[in-house]
Scaffold this motif. Structure first.
Motif, mmCIF file in Angstrom:
data_model
loop_
_atom_site.group_PDB
_atom_site.id
_atom_site.type_symbol
_atom_site.label_atom_id
_atom_site.label_comp_id
_atom_site.label_asym_id
_atom_site.label_seq_id
_atom_site.Cartn_x
_atom_site.Cartn_y
_atom_site.Cartn_z
ATOM 1 N N TYR A 1 0.796 -1.171 -0.059
ATOM 2 C CA TYR A 1 -0.033 -0.092 -0.007
ATOM 3 C C TYR A 1 0.662 1.247 0.099
ATOM 4 O O TYR A 1 0.642 2.268 0.818
ATOM 5 C CB TYR A 1 -1.124 -0.024 1.218
ATOM 6 C CG TYR A 1 -1.980 -1.310 1.116
ATOM 7 C CD1 TYR A 1 -2.864 -1.006 0.150
ATOM 8 C CD2 TYR A 1 -1.690 -2.269 1.879
ATOM 9 C CE1 TYR A 1 -3.674 -2.031 -0.157
ATOM 10 C CE2 TYR A 1 -2.933 -3.421 1.648
ATOM 11 C CZ TYR A 1 -3.779 -3.192 0.798
ATOM 12 O OH TYR A 1 -4.667 -4.332 0.703
ATOM 13 N N ARG B 1 -7.518 1.718 1.016
ATOM 14 C CA ARG B 1 -7.257 0.582 -0.181
ATOM 15 C C ARG B 1 -7.107 -0.366 0.853
ATOM 16 O O ARG B 1 -7.747 -1.567 0.412
ATOM 17 C CB ARG B 1 -5.817 1.025 -0.879
ATOM 18 C CG ARG B 1 -6.256 2.228 -1.859
ATOM 19 C CD ARG B 1 -7.134 2.239 -2.563
ATOM 20 N NE ARG B 1 -7.385 3.064 -3.544
ATOM 21 C CZ ARG B 1 -8.002 3.219 -4.384
ATOM 22 N NH1 ARG B 1 -9.145 2.472 -4.626
ATOM 23 N NH2 ARG B 1 -8.074 4.475 -5.212
ATOM 24 N N GLN C 1 -10.535 -1.378 1.721
ATOM 25 C CA GLN C 1 -11.282 -1.740 0.738
ATOM 26 C C GLN C 1 -10.944 -3.211 0.425
ATOM 27 O O GLN C 1 -12.005 -3.985 -0.168
ATOM 28 C CB GLN C 1 -10.885 -0.752 -0.520
ATOM 29 C CG GLN C 1 -11.626 -1.021 -1.791
ATOM 30 C CD GLN C 1 -11.401 0.214 -2.963
ATOM 31 O OE1 GLN C 1 -9.966 0.424 -3.047
ATOM 32 N NE2 GLN C 1 -11.958 0.534 -3.627
ATOM 33 N N ASP C 2 -9.817 -3.667 0.677
ATOM 34 C CA ASP C 2 -9.552 -5.001 0.101
ATOM 35 C C ASP C 2 -9.713 -5.930 1.356
ATOM 36 O O ASP C 2 -9.581 -7.211 1.170
ATOM 37 C CB ASP C 2 -7.741 -5.051 -0.074
ATOM 38 C CG ASP C 2 -7.524 -4.253 -1.365
ATOM 39 O OD1 ASP C 2 -8.342 -3.990 -2.057
ATOM 40 O OD2 ASP C 2 -6.094 -4.234 -1.407
#
Length: 144
Positions: A49, A57, A60-61
């Motif tokens: 990241y 992120r 989100q993952d």
């Protein structure tokens, strides 16, 4: 304007700079000024990241573990040698602002813990190069 800033900054003769959540690559002219370097408190387990939105992120993952890295800053995106890292388990209900607060609080503690090694020079020796083949990017999140 940048040249005037760099001149004024250089006149201060800083030993160390700390960058966090800057969102851009610092110019080489800036990075050369502090005698001990510039450190990056980055809210991810680098090289994962890299970029402007590591927490967003990661959430989100759906990752279950993240952390904070303390690294030397180089003229590349979050790619400097890592001095230290702290891992953190995250639950499904945490939101980005809360996680950012937790990670930067942990990163501040990590910085304070590592300051003696930074000032005596041993941090440069023990810092580990990142494995660029494992790097992932965390670009800005744009809301439309």
């Amino acid at each position: 304007m940048q040249e005037a800033f760099l001149s004024d900054f250089s006149a201060l003769e800083p030993e160390l700079c700390i960058a966090t959540a800057y969102g851009n690559i610092l110019p080489t002219k800036f990075l050369k000024i502090p005698s001990l370097g510039t450190l990056n408190i980055h809210p991810s387990l680098l090289p994962l990241y890299r970029g402007a939105a590591p927490v967003q992120r990661a959430l989100q993952d759906g990752v279950k573990k993240t952390g904070v890295s303390l690294a030397f800053t180089v003229w590349a995106l979050d790619a400097g040698p890592i001095i230290a890292r702290e891992e953190m388990e995250i639950d499904d209900n945490i939101k980005a602002p809360e996680l950012l607060d937790l990670l930067f609080a942990q990163g501040s503690k990590l910085l304070i813990q590592e300051l003696p090694s930074i000032f005596d020079g041993s941090a440069s020796t023990k810092a580990e190069a990142q494995d660029d083949s494992k790097a992932t990017l965390a670009p800005k999140v744009c809301l439309v």
